[in-house]
Design a protein around this motif. Structure first.
Motif, mmCIF file in Angstrom:
data_model
loop_
_atom_site.group_PDB
_atom_site.id
_atom_site.type_symbol
_atom_site.label_atom_id
_atom_site.label_comp_id
_atom_site.label_asym_id
_atom_site.label_seq_id
_atom_site.Cartn_x
_atom_site.Cartn_y
_atom_site.Cartn_z
ATOM 1 N N MET A 234 0.831 -1.176 0.000
ATOM 2 C CA MET A 234 0.000 0.000 0.000
ATOM 3 C C MET A 234 0.880 1.245 0.000
ATOM 4 S SD MET A 234 -3.100 -0.767 2.601
ATOM 5 C CE MET A 234 -2.614 -2.234 3.491
ATOM 6 N N THR A 235 0.466 2.235 -0.771
ATOM 7 C CA THR A 235 1.201 3.478 -0.860
ATOM 8 C C THR A 235 0.370 4.584 -0.225
ATOM 9 O OG1 THR A 235 2.183 2.734 -2.931
ATOM 10 C CG2 THR A 235 2.370 5.060 -2.423
ATOM 11 N N TYR A 236 1.049 5.418 0.549
ATOM 12 C CA TYR A 236 0.374 6.509 1.246
ATOM 13 C C TYR A 236 0.987 7.837 0.848
ATOM 14 C CZ TYR A 236 -1.824 2.996 4.133
ATOM 15 O OH TYR A 236 -2.571 1.928 4.553
ATOM 16 N N PHE A 237 0.211 8.885 1.022
ATOM 17 C CA PHE A 237 0.605 10.242 0.675
ATOM 18 C C PHE A 237 0.282 11.115 1.882
ATOM 19 C CE2 PHE A 237 -0.472 14.401 -1.132
ATOM 20 C CZ PHE A 237 0.627 14.628 -1.932
ATOM 21 N N THR A 238 1.213 11.952 2.293
ATOM 22 C CA THR A 238 0.980 12.855 3.417
ATOM 23 C C THR A 238 0.777 14.269 2.881
ATOM 24 O OG1 THR A 238 2.371 11.508 4.835
ATOM 25 C CG2 THR A 238 1.933 13.731 5.579
ATOM 26 N N ALA A 239 -0.275 14.932 3.378
ATOM 27 C CA ALA A 239 -0.551 16.303 2.950
ATOM 28 C C ALA A 239 -1.213 17.063 4.082
ATOM 29 C CB ALA A 239 -1.474 16.299 1.731
ATOM 30 N N ASN A 240 -1.033 18.360 4.069
ATOM 31 C CA ASN A 240 -1.774 19.239 4.981
ATOM 32 C C ASN A 240 -3.059 19.616 4.262
ATOM 33 O OD1 ASN A 240 0.134 19.235 7.050
ATOM 34 N ND2 ASN A 240 1.306 20.831 6.052
ATOM 35 N N ILE A 241 -4.188 19.182 4.803
ATOM 36 C CA ILE A 241 -5.460 19.355 4.113
ATOM 37 C C ILE A 241 -6.502 19.992 5.027
ATOM 38 C CG2 ILE A 241 -5.037 17.339 2.663
ATOM 39 C CD1 ILE A 241 -7.780 17.051 5.134
ATOM 40 N N ARG A 242 -7.568 20.483 4.397
ATOM 41 C CA ARG A 242 -8.785 20.839 5.117
ATOM 42 C C ARG A 242 -9.946 20.472 4.194
ATOM 43 N NH1 ARG A 242 -7.964 27.294 5.105
ATOM 44 N NH2 ARG A 242 -8.122 27.590 2.869
ATOM 45 N N ALA A 243 -10.972 19.882 4.780
ATOM 46 C CA ALA A 243 -12.127 19.448 3.996
ATOM 47 C C ALA A 243 -12.918 20.664 3.525
ATOM 48 C CB ALA A 243 -12.999 18.532 4.830
ATOM 49 N N ARG A 244 -13.361 20.633 2.264
ATOM 50 C CA ARG A 244 -14.120 21.733 1.674
ATOM 51 C C ARG A 244 -15.584 21.346 1.485
ATOM 52 N NH1 ARG A 244 -13.762 26.344 -1.262
ATOM 53 N NH2 ARG A 244 -11.529 26.456 -1.030
ATOM 54 N N SER A 245 -15.846 20.158 0.904
ATOM 55 C CA SER A 245 -17.228 19.744 0.636
ATOM 56 C C SER A 245 -17.308 18.237 0.489
ATOM 57 C CB SER A 245 -17.764 20.421 -0.631
ATOM 58 O OG SER A 245 -17.007 20.038 -1.755
ATOM 59 N N VAL A 246 -18.540 17.735 0.550
ATOM 60 C CA VAL A 246 -18.816 16.318 0.323
ATOM 61 C C VAL A 246 -19.807 16.223 -0.825
ATOM 62 C CG1 VAL A 246 -19.705 14.174 1.301
ATOM 63 C CG2 VAL A 246 -18.524 15.813 2.776
ATOM 64 N N HIS A 247 -19.457 15.449 -1.835
ATOM 65 C CA HIS A 247 -20.357 15.203 -2.955
ATOM 66 C C HIS A 247 -21.103 13.906 -2.649
ATOM 67 C CE1 HIS A 247 -18.097 17.889 -6.020
ATOM 68 N NE2 HIS A 247 -18.033 18.382 -4.807
ATOM 69 N N LEU A 248 -22.418 14.027 -2.512
ATOM 70 C CA LEU A 248 -23.243 12.909 -2.038
ATOM 71 C C LEU A 248 -23.865 12.103 -3.162
ATOM 72 C CD1 LEU A 248 -24.948 15.012 0.740
ATOM 73 C CD2 LEU A 248 -23.171 13.289 1.067
ATOM 74 N N GLY A 249 -23.849 12.609 -4.368
ATOM 75 C CA GLY A 249 -24.462 11.917 -5.498
ATOM 76 C C GLY A 249 -25.089 12.930 -6.435
ATOM 77 N N TYR A 250 -26.134 12.492 -7.128
ATOM 78 C CA TYR A 250 -26.799 13.336 -8.121
ATOM 79 C C TYR A 250 -28.300 13.311 -7.901
ATOM 80 C CZ TYR A 250 -22.297 13.208 -10.436
ATOM 81 O OH TYR A 250 -20.959 13.331 -10.705
ATOM 82 N N ASP A 251 -28.956 14.435 -8.222
ATOM 83 C CA ASP A 251 -30.410 14.483 -8.122
ATOM 84 C C ASP A 251 -31.035 13.969 -9.429
ATOM 85 O OD1 ASP A 251 -30.303 16.594 -9.988
ATOM 86 O OD2 ASP A 251 -30.697 18.138 -8.483
ATOM 87 N N ALA A 252 -32.348 14.009 -9.514
ATOM 88 C CA ALA A 252 -33.068 13.480 -10.676
ATOM 89 C C ALA A 252 -32.720 14.234 -11.960
ATOM 90 C CB ALA A 252 -34.573 13.541 -10.423
ATOM 91 N N GLN A 253 -32.246 15.472 -11.849
ATOM 92 C CA GLN A 253 -31.869 16.259 -13.023
ATOM 93 C C GLN A 253 -30.381 16.122 -13.368
ATOM 94 O OE1 GLN A 253 -33.797 17.774 -10.431
ATOM 95 N NE2 GLN A 253 -35.538 17.019 -11.624
ATOM 96 N N GLY A 254 -29.677 15.270 -12.646
ATOM 97 C CA GLY A 254 -28.257 15.053 -12.909
ATOM 98 C C GLY A 254 -27.335 16.081 -12.289
ATOM 99 N N GLN A 255 -27.859 16.904 -11.382
ATOM 100 C CA GLN A 255 -27.040 17.910 -10.707
ATOM 101 C C GLN A 255 -26.391 17.303 -9.464
ATOM 102 O OE1 GLN A 255 -26.624 21.095 -11.984
ATOM 103 N NE2 GLN A 255 -27.709 20.144 -13.702
ATOM 104 N N VAL A 256 -25.152 17.688 -9.211
ATOM 105 C CA VAL A 256 -24.425 17.187 -8.047
ATOM 106 C C VAL A 256 -25.127 17.651 -6.767
ATOM 107 C CG1 VAL A 256 -22.255 17.299 -6.757
ATOM 108 C CG2 VAL A 256 -22.211 17.130 -9.235
ATOM 109 N N ILE A 257 -25.314 16.702 -5.848
ATOM 110 C CA ILE A 257 -25.806 17.032 -4.511
ATOM 111 C C ILE A 257 -24.561 17.129 -3.638
ATOM 112 C CG2 ILE A 257 -27.172 16.277 -2.537
ATOM 113 C CD1 ILE A 257 -28.764 14.523 -4.560
#
Length: 84
Positions: free
Chosen positions: A1-24
């Motif tokens: 297994m290969t790992y990567f270290t980074a300083n990060i902060r979470a911005r958003s969560v993409h949960l899927g798509y609605d009936a019109q195909g728009q990202v939720i």
């Protein structure tokens, strides 16, 4: 297994798509950067300032990271990851 270290902060969560195909997506509150060790298999892509990371339940998180894409590429090459 290969790992990567980074300083990060979470911005958003993409949960899927609605009936019109728009990202939720759910925007997350801004937070401080934290160091995180990430399994490379989870990283879907890098942009100049974001990581797209596969998460449980078929969701994708978008993270900001410190540095830039040139730095990321150099660190991946140093870790033995082939760049095409």
């Amino acid at each position: 297994m290969t790992y990567f270290t980074a300083n990060i902060r979470a911005r958003s969560v993409h949960l899927g798509y609605d009936a019109q195909g728009q990202v939720i997506k759910q925007e997350l509150p801004e937070s401080e950067f934290v160091e995180k060790v990430i399994k490379l298999d989870r990283i879907l892509s890098f942009t100049q300032d974001h990581l797209f990371v596969a998460c449980p339940h078929d969701t994708v998180q978008v993270w900001d990271y410190e540095g830039d894409l040139v730095d990321v590429k150099q660190r991946l090459i140093a870790a033995g990851v082939a760049m095409v």
